[in-house]
Design an enzyme around this catalytic site. Structure first.
Site: not given
Length: 264
Positions: A184, A187, A212-213, A242
């Site tokens: 996380d 990226k 995540d993401n 989120e």
């Protein structure tokens, strides 16, 4: 005058095409992080991360991790957006932790400590979490958040860049292999750090990567690699970004051992 109007029209068209390419989720994040937040920081004389910590200290119960998570979620829903994993995706994370019951977890990107608190509260006695955070201010806030939640004995914060710290894990931090890795952080580091974890021998058969993401902001190179390699078995969990109704998701990639990068 007509030339100016044409130029303005072309500029607006280019902007709209850029927004369409980036997606409204990224535009919204940009608005919160790079427009509203600097103004708020200037007015308040502190940072968003300090405000989140202060809100937790004033509204959560010391030694109660769940109340810490609820306070952060309340603040980020009602006052200021922040890049925590959040409750929607957090429940998916909880399920993964409960399913695999890892003894040693590595987190890449601590931010304010939300996900560290979320994971550490579910770890079995004797299990530990190592969390890497490059920003020293975020690392300090994460430590205070963990102290307040009563989880400081389960979590070790490593301040520095992931690409520098990962090669040190075996010798300096007594790590053989990892049971789980939560990605996380930046990226564009997901894929390089996954490759580095493999190269350093930190993944074993069954190591769980949870990223995540992967939709917003997105990690296309990481997804292409883990989904295209027989070294990983992948599962996608669709959810929401989120504190927003913007589609995002988590990717679970279970390491199967070294093999050909192309699936047959």
């Amino acid at each position: 005058m007509p030339l100016a109007a044409v130029s303005l029209g072309l500029l607006l068209l280019a902007l709209l095409l850029l927004l369409r390419h980036l997606g409204w989720g990224l535009v919204t994040i940009f608005w919160f992080e790079y427009v509203l937040q600097p103004v708020h920081n200037l007015i308040m004389g502190d940072t968003k991360e300090q405000r989140i910590l202060r809100y937790v200290q004033q509204n959560a119960k010391p030694g109660d991790p769940q109340s810490v998570l609820e306070a952060i979620d309340t603040y980020c829903t009602q006052k200021e957006w922040a890049m925590n994993v959040g409750d929607a995706k957090g429940q998916i994370m909880d399920a993964v932790i409960r399913e695999y019951s890892p003894s040693l977890v590595l987190e890449l990107g601590a931010y304010c400590g939300y996900s560290a608190v979320r994971m550490a509260r579910l770890l079995q006695p004797g299990a530990r979490l190592l969390t890497m955070e490059m920003n020293p201010d975020y690392a300090a806030i994460t430590q205070q958040m963990l102290n307040f939640a009563g989880l400081q004995d389960k979590v070790t914060i490593l301040n520095g860049a992931s690409q520098d710290l990962i090669p040190q894990l075996k010798k300096k931090y007594d790590v053989d292999t990892l049971d789980m890795v939560f990605l996380d952080h930046w990226k564009d580091r997901y894929l390089p750090d996954t490759l580095l974890l493999e190269k350093c021998g930190l993944l074993r058969k069954g190591t769980v990567l949870l990223a995540d993401n992967v939709i917003v902001p997105g990690t296309p190179d990481f997804l292409a690699y883990v989904r295209g390699s027989s070294s990983f078995e992948c599962t996608h969990y669709s959810s929401y970004l989120e504190y927003m109704k913007v589609v995002d998701g988590l990717e679970k990639a279970i390491y199967q051992g070294p093999s050909s990068p192309d699936k047959s």
